[in-house]
Structures are given as C-alpha cells and as structure tokens.
Design a protein around this motif. Structure first.
Motif, PDB file in Angstrom:
ATOM      1  N   THR A 154     -45.674  -0.597 -30.369  1.00 34.19           N
ATOM      2  CA  THR A 154     -47.112  -0.488 -30.498  1.00 34.19           C
ATOM      3  C   THR A 154     -47.649   0.293 -29.292  1.00 34.19           C
ATOM      4  N   PRO A 155     -48.674   1.133 -29.486  1.00 35.41           N
ATOM      5  CA  PRO A 155     -49.166   1.952 -28.364  1.00 35.41           C
ATOM      6  C   PRO A 155     -49.828   1.100 -27.272  1.00 35.41           C
TER       7      PRO A 155
ATOM      8  N   PRO B 109     -39.286  -9.207 -26.694  1.00 32.74           N
ATOM      9  CA  PRO B 109     -40.109  -9.498 -27.864  1.00 32.74           C
ATOM     10  C   PRO B 109     -39.716  -8.638 -29.068  1.00 32.74           C
ATOM     11  N   ALA B 110     -40.044  -9.133 -30.281  1.00 32.85           N
ATOM     12  CA  ALA B 110     -39.687  -8.408 -31.510  1.00 32.85           C
ATOM     13  C   ALA B 110     -40.386  -7.052 -31.566  1.00 32.85           C
ATOM     14  N   THR B 111     -41.628  -7.007 -31.117  1.00 32.68           N
ATOM     15  CA  THR B 111     -42.345  -5.731 -31.023  1.00 32.68           C
ATOM     16  C   THR B 111     -42.626  -5.467 -29.553  1.00 32.68           C
ATOM     17  N   VAL B 112     -42.278  -4.265 -29.129  1.00 33.39           N
ATOM     18  CA  VAL B 112     -42.500  -3.906 -27.729  1.00 33.39           C
ATOM     19  C   VAL B 112     -43.546  -2.802 -27.657  1.00 33.39           C
ATOM     20  N   GLU B 113     -44.022  -2.535 -26.460  1.00 31.46           N
ATOM     21  CA  GLU B 113     -45.039  -1.488 -26.295  1.00 31.46           C
ATOM     22  C   GLU B 113     -44.385  -0.141 -26.030  1.00 31.46           C
ATOM     23  N   GLU B 114     -45.137   0.906 -26.356  1.00 33.89           N
ATOM     24  CA  GLU B 114     -44.747   2.230 -25.879  1.00 33.89           C
ATOM     25  C   GLU B 114     -45.580   2.500 -24.629  1.00 33.89           C
TER      26      GLU B 114
ATOM     27  N   TRP C  25     -41.336   5.178 -22.442  1.00 31.62           N
ATOM     28  CA  TRP C  25     -40.544   3.944 -22.427  1.00 31.62           C
ATOM     29  C   TRP C  25     -41.005   3.012 -23.529  1.00 31.62           C
ATOM     30  N   ASN C  26     -40.141   2.090 -23.906  1.00 35.90           N
ATOM     31  CA  ASN C  26     -40.528   0.960 -24.756  1.00 35.90           C
ATOM     32  C   ASN C  26     -40.145  -0.297 -24.001  1.00 35.90           C
TER      33      ASN C  26
ATOM     34  N   LEU D 125     -40.341  -4.262 -18.108  1.00 31.26           N
ATOM     35  CA  LEU D 125     -38.912  -4.247 -18.385  1.00 31.26           C
ATOM     36  C   LEU D 125     -38.771  -3.404 -19.644  1.00 31.26           C
ATOM     37  N   ALA D 126     -37.959  -2.370 -19.576  1.00 35.07           N
ATOM     38  CA  ALA D 126     -37.799  -1.468 -20.716  1.00 35.07           C
ATOM     39  C   ALA D 126     -36.489  -1.766 -21.432  1.00 35.07           C
ATOM     40  N   ASN D 127     -36.552  -1.808 -22.750  1.00 34.80           N
ATOM     41  CA  ASN D 127     -35.344  -1.936 -23.575  1.00 34.80           C
ATOM     42  C   ASN D 127     -35.161  -0.700 -24.447  1.00 34.80           C
TER      43      ASN D 127
END
Ligand code: MTE
Length: 316
Positions: A55-56, A120-125, A142-143, A204-206
């Motif tokens: 998500t942005p 989390p299931a949805t991460v940020e961009e 990054w996400n 933290l980026a995945n």
C-alpha cells in the motif's frame, strides 16, 4: 514519474508461498541436474520473487526510482565479498526460509520470532532516497513496515535507550566470512538510539519494487534508515536487542575516526578521506551524474528535532 501502484494489490493476485517455494526448488533442482547454472545457485531473476501486497505511503518521495537492475546489481554486502557485483553473484546461496529473529534485552516479550509472525500481510511502499557513505546515491522503492510497530508489539521496557541489530553468521553460505582475508568482524552489528528506532521513517524492509527482497539486498529482513548513511541499514537481521548502553557498530569498530555511531547524512561534515558535499547518482549516466547532498539526506524537516542542540560535527 511517480512510482506508485494505483491500488493495493489483492491477496488473490499473489502467488501462494508454497507454489513459489516449489518453483524455486524446481529451478534449483533443474539447474543442478543440468550440471550447469545459468544463475548463481538459488538466485532468482527479476519477476521470480514472490509479489507482496503493498500500500502506498505519505512518506514516499516523488523522485524516480533507480532501475531494479542497479538496485539489485550494485550492492554492499561484505558477507558475500567486497566488490559491488559480488553480492548479486554470491548471495543466491543464502537460505532465507525458515528465518527467525531473536528479540531480547529490555523487552516485555522476548523470544525467537518466526519471520511470518513479524512481517504484516500487507506492507507499505516507501520510496526513499538512499545515500551511501561512499558518496553515491539511489532512490529505492522499499516495501516494509515501521520498526516502531514491532517494538511496540514486543513491549519496550522503561530504561531502554538503544536498539542493537545483528546479521547472521553463516560461513558455509557466506563466502566473505570464509578464508584468510576477513574485511570486517562478524557478525555485522548496528545500532540506533531508541527515538531514532521509533521514528516513523525507520522501517524494516522485506521487499523492494513490490517483490520479496533479493538476497543481495538483505533478505529476508533488513533495516532502512533513510536519513543516515547506508551502512546503518543492516541486512539479513537475526537479532534485535533493547539495551540501555550505546551498542558497538561494525564500521565504527573498523574505522572509529571515519564512521561514527550517528552517521547522519551531512554535506557539511566530510569523511576524513573525501567530501560529502555531493553524491554520484547511480544510473544517471556518466555526464551530469552528480548532485548536491542534502542535510539528513533530504529528511531534515522530519528528523532534525531528534538532534536539537547536538554538535553534529562531534557526533558524526
Ligand atoms: N549489512 C550487512 N550485514 N553487511 C554489509 O556489508 N553493507 C551496508 C548496508 N548493510 C552491509 C549491510 C552498506 S555499506 C550499504 S551502503 C548498504 O547496506 C547497501 O545496501 P544495498 O546493497 O541494498 O544498496
């Protein structure tokens, strides 16, 4: 160009992990059977990594991201060699699943957490500027998620003042940790002051570019602190410890006069051996490829208050 998905990606559009893992072992198996590897063992081409639900974020810059090729082909990850192309060549062999992060020290709920329980299931961009202490820069989509959300979940105890991070040690899979010449002491360690760690820009980026992190970029989980020199953004984290003492950090131990604990991007404080006033923009071509470096890497408005009254020359 503003790089942003028009809408969050639906979970139905994401390859289920078991299919993706199967595909990965199939690829590795096929390569092994053929007796030849087109890609380094275990490495995946762009588009082969699992898509993330993203998500942005309001914290993204409007700058055009550096190409995926440069972001994943020009790296610093000394566990896989000191050359810029070594990580992309060698990191494919790193086993990133299963992955556990030990969270300990001054927390209410210490433990060994599975990666799945952290991310989390949805991460940020988060499209961030990225400035290496070597005076080059990129813009990286990054996400990930805010480190503060994880720290709040495990409960930071009063009295904790710093967060220490550790990368794994696995010489069998990390050629830079083998042999006679060891450029750094292992494990690679980093640290932040607690208020820096809790800042909303610290993530933290995945993933990057909407897919799980390539190994050379620090899979499966790495830190990103966009207002600090890139070496603070420690890769492949296996331990996060809350402490009341300023933790030792790898580059500070390697060169205390050259790399401080803070390492905030600061065009007015030069590295002893080179100027930090400008940066080479990776991917911008040979001509006109430099630009002035900004205070706190362009995040001054957001983070300057963290350092109010501090002598930033003494605390480099
Ligand atoms: N983390 C570990 N564990 N080992 C490293 O060698 N290099 C650092 C940082 N994190 C490094 C690390 C440096 S010097 C930089 S500039 C960034 O990772 C590079 O990140 P990138 O390769 O994703 O651009």
């Amino acid at each position: 160009m503003v790089y942003r998905p028009a809408r969050p990606i639906r979970s139905s559009e994401i390859t289920p992990k078991h299919l993706w893992l199967d595909r990965r072992s199939l690829m590795a198996g096929a390569a092994a059977a053929a007796g030849a590897t087109l890609l380094p063992a275990g490495a995946m081409a762009a588009g082969e990594r699992a898509k993330l639900s993203t998500t942005p974020s309001k914290y993204s810059t409007d700058l055009k991201p550096t190409s995926l090729e440069s972001v994943t082909g020009y790296n610093n990850y000394y566990e896989f060699g000191t050359g810029k192309e070594d990580p992309a060549q060698n990191a494919g062999t790193l086993t990133t699943s299963p992955w556990t992060v030990k969270i300990d020290g001054m927390v209410d709920k210490p433990g060994d957490y599975a990666l799945e329980d952290i991310v989390p299931a949805t991460v940020e961009e988060r499209i961030y500027r990225f400035r290496c202490v070597e005076a080059w820069s990129m813009v990286i989509p990054w996400n990930g998620f805010e480190l503060s959300s994880l720290l709040n979940k495990v409960g930071v105890q009063s009295g904790a003042k710093f967060v220490a991070f550790e990368t794994l040690v696995r010489p069998e899979e990390m050629p830079g940790q083998r042999g006679f010449f060891q450029p750094l002491n292992w494990p690679y360690v980093e640290g932040l002051r607690l208020d820096e760690a809790m800042h909303p820009l610290t993530i933290l980026a995945n993933g990057l570019y909407g897919e799980e992190l390539p190994n050379q970029n620090g899979a499966p989980l790495r830190l990103v602190v966009p207002w600090k020199y890139g070496f603070k953004s420690i890769k492949s984290i296996v331990r996060i410890s809350l402490t009341d003492k300023q933790p030792a950090t790898t580059w500070n131990m390697a060169g205390p006069r050259e790399y401080g604990f803070y390492s905030n991007v600061n065009p007015k404080v030069d590295h002893p051996r080179w100027s930090q006033a400008e940066e080479r923009v990776i991917g911008a071509g040979l001509l006109g490829g430099t630009q002035p470096t900004l205070m706190f890497n362009g995040y001054e408005e957001e983070v300057a208050s963290l350092y109010a009254g501090m002598d930033l020359k003494a605390n480099y």
